[in-house]
Design a protein around this motif. Structure first.
Motif, PDB file in Angstrom:
ATOM      1  N   VAL A 118      46.109   2.655  30.237  1.00 32.69           N
ATOM      2  CA  VAL A 118      45.734   4.056  30.422  1.00 32.69           C
ATOM      3  C   VAL A 118      44.215   4.125  30.355  1.00 32.69           C
ATOM      4  O   VAL A 118      43.605   3.646  29.403  1.00 32.69           O
ATOM      5  N   ARG A 119      43.623   4.704  31.365  1.00 33.93           N
ATOM      6  CA  ARG A 119      42.162   4.832  31.425  1.00 33.93           C
ATOM      7  C   ARG A 119      41.808   6.308  31.253  1.00 33.93           C
ATOM      8  O   ARG A 119      42.398   7.175  31.895  1.00 33.93           O
ATOM      9  N   SER A 120      40.843   6.565  30.384  1.00 33.17           N
ATOM     10  CA  SER A 120      40.437   7.955  30.173  1.00 33.17           C
ATOM     11  C   SER A 120      39.712   8.477  31.406  1.00 33.17           C
ATOM     12  O   SER A 120      38.947   7.773  32.045  1.00 33.17           O
ATOM     13  N   VAL A 121      39.999   9.729  31.725  1.00 34.23           N
ATOM     14  CA  VAL A 121      39.333  10.412  32.844  1.00 34.23           C
ATOM     15  C   VAL A 121      38.663  11.684  32.339  1.00 34.23           C
ATOM     16  O   VAL A 121      38.500  12.635  33.067  1.00 34.23           O
ATOM     17  N   GLY A 122      38.303  11.656  31.085  1.00 28.99           N
ATOM     18  CA  GLY A 122      37.674  12.788  30.418  1.00 28.99           C
ATOM     19  C   GLY A 122      37.863  12.596  28.928  1.00 28.99           C
ATOM     20  O   GLY A 122      38.454  11.616  28.485  1.00 28.99           O
ATOM     21  N   PRO A 123      37.378  13.524  28.129  1.00 25.86           N
ATOM     22  CA  PRO A 123      37.473  13.353  26.681  1.00 25.86           C
ATOM     23  C   PRO A 123      38.907  13.382  26.142  1.00 25.86           C
ATOM     24  O   PRO A 123      39.171  12.822  25.087  1.00 25.86           O
ATOM     25  N   HIS A 124      39.846  13.999  26.872  1.00 22.44           N
ATOM     26  CA  HIS A 124      41.212  14.124  26.363  1.00 22.44           C
ATOM     27  C   HIS A 124      42.283  13.607  27.316  1.00 22.44           C
ATOM     28  O   HIS A 124      43.424  13.422  26.897  1.00 22.44           O
ATOM     29  N   TRP A 125      41.970  13.411  28.587  1.00 27.89           N
ATOM     30  CA  TRP A 125      42.979  13.036  29.578  1.00 27.89           C
ATOM     31  C   TRP A 125      42.861  11.567  29.961  1.00 27.89           C
ATOM     32  O   TRP A 125      41.768  11.007  29.997  1.00 27.89           O
ATOM     33  N   GLY A 126      44.010  10.971  30.257  1.00 31.13           N
ATOM     34  CA  GLY A 126      44.041   9.599  30.733  1.00 31.13           C
ATOM     35  C   GLY A 126      45.110   9.439  31.796  1.00 31.13           C
ATOM     36  O   GLY A 126      46.101  10.170  31.816  1.00 31.13           O
ATOM     37  N   VAL A 127      44.907   8.492  32.695  1.00 31.45           N
ATOM     38  CA  VAL A 127      45.904   8.156  33.712  1.00 31.45           C
ATOM     39  C   VAL A 127      46.063   6.644  33.726  1.00 31.45           C
ATOM     40  O   VAL A 127      45.158   5.899  33.346  1.00 31.45           O
ATOM     41  N   GLY A 128      47.206   6.208  34.153  1.00 32.14           N
ATOM     42  CA  GLY A 128      47.449   4.772  34.201  1.00 32.14           C
ATOM     43  C   GLY A 128      48.889   4.491  34.547  1.00 32.14           C
ATOM     44  O   GLY A 128      49.496   5.184  35.367  1.00 32.14           O
ATOM     45  N   GLY A 129      49.442   3.522  33.870  1.00 28.77           N
ATOM     46  CA  GLY A 129      50.818   3.177  34.148  1.00 28.77           C
ATOM     47  C   GLY A 129      51.305   2.011  33.324  1.00 28.77           C
ATOM     48  O   GLY A 129      50.558   1.384  32.577  1.00 28.77           O
ATOM     49  N   ARG A 130      52.588   1.760  33.497  1.00 34.68           N
ATOM     50  CA  ARG A 130      53.256   0.672  32.798  1.00 34.68           C
ATOM     51  C   ARG A 130      53.987  -0.167  33.829  1.00 34.68           C
ATOM     52  O   ARG A 130      54.590   0.362  34.766  1.00 34.68           O
ATOM     53  N   ALA A 131      53.950  -1.478  33.632  1.00 34.34           N
ATOM     54  CA  ALA A 131      54.699  -2.390  34.484  1.00 34.34           C
ATOM     55  C   ALA A 131      55.308  -3.463  33.595  1.00 34.34           C
ATOM     56  O   ALA A 131      54.692  -3.900  32.621  1.00 34.34           O
ATOM     57  N   SER A 132      56.530  -3.848  33.910  1.00 43.80           N
ATOM     58  CA  SER A 132      57.172  -4.904  33.128  1.00 43.80           C
ATOM     59  C   SER A 132      58.105  -5.718  34.011  1.00 43.80           C
ATOM     60  O   SER A 132      58.646  -5.217  35.003  1.00 43.80           O
ATOM     61  N   VAL A 133      58.272  -6.960  33.621  1.00 46.51           N
ATOM     62  CA  VAL A 133      59.236  -7.866  34.224  1.00 46.51           C
ATOM     63  C   VAL A 133      59.956  -8.530  33.058  1.00 46.51           C
ATOM     64  O   VAL A 133      59.303  -9.157  32.215  1.00 46.51           O
TER      65      VAL A 133
END
Length: 170
Positions: free
Chosen positions: A16-31
């Motif tokens: 998850v990468r922050s895109v502001g002081p409180h918000w983040g976007v990203g994701g999860r991947a698994s195998v």
């Protein structure tokens, strides 16, 4: 004499990468693969968005996050499931609320996770997990953890059922 062999392997990455002081976007991947979960192979991808009550600049000391993920898993089973499938794509969404604190006395965390499959909201799971590490003296701490779950999403169960030995040995 009864013996039981379970094999589980895999990798799981959450970014998850922050895109502001409180918000983040990203994701999860698994195998993953697991004889216990009747999964020959499971590949999972879930984009995520996260909100942190505290600014991310304070995340090494404290976090209170709300994370929403939605995505799919492609699963190939070892054996036919109770739903008569050996391979399927599952679509699910998940909401996790997590509190983490790092203090001079130690650290603690508490997480509540709720998830369900998009095609059937009745196939769901609610999990609460908590940990506490209390520093006694430098280099020595006392750790506690607990987990409780309400599980109604076991689509992987083998059609043949479980033997008495498998039930006793989990």
């Amino acid at each position: 004499t009864t013996s039981s062999l379970r094999r589980t392997s895999g990798t799981d990455v959450l970014v998850v990468r922050s895109v502001g002081p409180h918000w983040g976007v990203g994701g999860r991947a698994s195998v993953t693969a697991s004889t216990f979960s009747n999964q020959d192979l499971r590949v999972n991808i879930q984009p995520a968005v996260e909100y942190n009550i505290f600014p991310y600049a304070e995340s090494s000391r404290r976090q209170l996050t709300f994370q929403y993920r939605i995505g799919s898993s492609r699963v190939r089973y070892d054996e036919e499931t109770i739903f008569n499938v050996v391979e399927e794509t599952l679509y699910e969404q998940m909401l996790t609320t997590s509190l983490s604190l790092q203090q001079p006395w130690g650290s603690s965390s508490l997480a509540l996770t709720m998830s369900h499959f998009l095609d059937d909201i009745q196939k769901n799971r609610v999990t609460v997990f908590g940990t506490a590490n209390i520093r006694i003296v430098r280099g020595l701490s006392l750790s506690f953890f607990g987990n409780i779950a309400r599980v109604r999403d076991q689509v992987f169960l083998p059609r043949r059922g479980a033997s008495d030995e498998e039930v006793l040995l989990r």
